[in-house]
Design a protein around this motif. Structure first.
Motif, mmCIF file in Angstrom:
data_model
loop_
_atom_site.group_PDB
_atom_site.id
_atom_site.type_symbol
_atom_site.label_atom_id
_atom_site.label_comp_id
_atom_site.label_asym_id
_atom_site.label_seq_id
_atom_site.Cartn_x
_atom_site.Cartn_y
_atom_site.Cartn_z
ATOM 1 N N ALA A 1 4.081 7.244 9.921
ATOM 2 C CA ALA A 1 3.821 8.607 9.459
ATOM 3 C C ALA A 1 2.516 8.600 8.687
ATOM 4 O O ALA A 1 2.155 7.579 8.087
ATOM 5 C CB ALA A 1 4.965 9.079 8.561
ATOM 6 N N PRO A 2 1.814 9.721 8.665
ATOM 7 C CA PRO A 2 0.624 9.785 7.809
ATOM 8 C C PRO A 2 1.043 9.496 6.368
ATOM 9 O O PRO A 2 2.003 10.083 5.868
ATOM 10 C CB PRO A 2 0.136 11.219 7.966
ATOM 11 N N GLU B 1 6.365 5.695 2.124
ATOM 12 C CA GLU B 1 5.373 6.774 2.195
ATOM 13 C C GLU B 1 4.643 6.791 3.536
ATOM 14 O O GLU B 1 4.100 7.815 3.926
ATOM 15 C CB GLU B 1 4.354 6.618 1.066
ATOM 16 N N ASP B 2 4.652 5.665 4.271
ATOM 17 C CA ASP B 2 3.905 5.582 5.525
ATOM 18 C C ASP B 2 4.764 5.381 6.773
ATOM 19 O O ASP B 2 4.247 5.164 7.853
ATOM 20 C CB ASP B 2 2.862 4.467 5.444
ATOM 21 N N HIS C 1 1.832 9.621 2.784
ATOM 22 C CA HIS C 1 1.935 10.725 1.831
ATOM 23 C C HIS C 1 3.081 10.441 0.866
ATOM 24 O O HIS C 1 4.170 10.041 1.283
ATOM 25 C CB HIS C 1 2.168 12.050 2.554
ATOM 26 N N ALA C 2 2.857 10.662 -0.419
ATOM 27 C CA ALA C 2 3.870 10.384 -1.444
ATOM 28 C C ALA C 2 5.113 11.257 -1.300
ATOM 29 O O ALA C 2 6.183 10.888 -1.779
ATOM 30 C CB ALA C 2 3.265 10.566 -2.828
ATOM 31 N N ASP C 3 5.007 12.411 -0.643
ATOM 32 C CA ASP C 3 6.147 13.328 -0.507
ATOM 33 C C ASP C 3 6.887 13.189 0.817
ATOM 34 O O ASP C 3 7.742 14.010 1.134
ATOM 35 C CB ASP C 3 5.687 14.768 -0.704
ATOM 36 N N ASN C 4 6.572 12.169 1.617
ATOM 37 C CA ASN C 4 7.330 11.927 2.846
ATOM 38 C C ASN C 4 8.740 11.448 2.510
ATOM 39 O O ASN C 4 8.944 10.765 1.516
ATOM 40 C CB ASN C 4 6.652 10.849 3.704
ATOM 41 N N PHE C 5 9.709 11.812 3.319
ATOM 42 C CA PHE C 5 11.091 11.337 3.277
ATOM 43 C C PHE C 5 11.765 11.598 1.923
ATOM 44 O O PHE C 5 12.265 10.668 1.291
ATOM 45 C CB PHE C 5 11.153 9.854 3.646
ATOM 46 N N PRO C 6 11.823 12.871 1.486
ATOM 47 C CA PRO C 6 12.424 13.167 0.183
ATOM 48 C C PRO C 6 13.946 13.016 0.160
ATOM 49 O O PRO C 6 14.550 13.009 -0.907
ATOM 50 C CB PRO C 6 12.028 14.622 -0.054
ATOM 51 N N PHE C 7 14.585 12.885 1.307
ATOM 52 C CA PHE C 7 16.035 12.755 1.407
ATOM 53 C C PHE C 7 16.364 12.049 2.711
ATOM 54 O O PHE C 7 15.528 11.936 3.602
ATOM 55 C CB PHE C 7 16.720 14.133 1.399
ATOM 56 N N GLU D 1 0.812 -1.219 0.000
ATOM 57 C CA GLU D 1 0.000 0.000 0.000
ATOM 58 C C GLU D 1 0.846 1.269 0.000
ATOM 59 O O GLU D 1 0.363 2.340 -0.355
ATOM 60 C CB GLU D 1 -0.938 0.004 1.200
ATOM 61 N N ALA D 2 2.108 1.171 0.421
ATOM 62 C CA ALA D 2 3.004 2.330 0.463
ATOM 63 C C ALA D 2 4.313 1.979 -0.232
ATOM 64 O O ALA D 2 4.845 0.886 -0.053
ATOM 65 C CB ALA D 2 3.268 2.749 1.909
#
Length: 188
Positions: A115-116, A96-97, A118-124, A78-79
């Motif tokens: 984490a909630p 993402e999660d 989201h596709a933009d979590n943890f960009p680096f 799912e993530a």
């Protein structure tokens, strides 16, 4: 034997491992793909799908598919895995999660920090200068994964009145310089 260097493509369909000899000749492996690669305790880890990874043991040839172990699941499908890192000997996948470090005793990846989704979590993922790692969530929250497994989160703008002097937006990158943390924040 030449010195080998690795690079990956931007997706799993073009992300074959490549090597470069000391003479400067590049060759592409025909059967070992990776979107993300992490080195931990001499071993090399690669993603084999959006939610699976495998390990090439220390001293093995990473350009030979047979030296890579079976796929290990990282959470659910799912993530997606968005990046990877390592603290000491432990590989860590950022999805993402949440944050999934390797639990060697149980031979699996556990979601240590939810984490909630989201596709933009943890960009680096960046070293924190103390053996841990920094990353960020989509909403500008900074996450510090500490050397011994603790996770601290903070948002520098939390509790501040929004206005022209208060930055807002996602953090796209950061660097640690001595005891200072510099964050690159994108505008909303």
């Amino acid at each position: 034997a030449g010195t080998a260097y690795l690079y990956m493509g931007t997706d799993l369909t073009t992300g074959f491992l490549n090597r470069r000899t000391q003479a400067g000749t590049w060759t592409e492996d025909a059967d070992v793909r990776a979107k993300h690669i992490v080195a931990a305790a001499g071993a090399l880890w690669r993603t084999t799908s959006d939610y699976q990874c495998s390990k090439c043991r220390a001293g093995s040839e990473p350009f030979t598919a047979g030296y890579w172990g079976s796929a290990l699941q990282v959470g659910t499908n799912e993530a997606k895995i968005v990046t990877g890192g390592a603290i000491g000997a432990a590989p860590i996948w950022f999805k993402e999660d949440g944050i999934y470090p390797y639990d060697e005793a149980n031979a699996r990846f556990e979601n240590q920090y939810r984490a909630p989704h989201h596709a933009d979590n943890f960009p680096f993922v960046k070293p924190d200068g103390k053996g841990g790692l920094y990353t960020a969530l989509w909403d500008g929250t900074i996450v510090n994964i500490q050397l011994y497994g603790g996770v601290v989160r903070f948002k520098v703008t939390e509790g501040k009145a929004l206005g022209r002097d208060t930055p807002t937006g996602p953090i796209k990158d950061m660097e640690v310089w001595g005891d200072r943390v510099f964050a690159l924040m994108d505008s909303c």
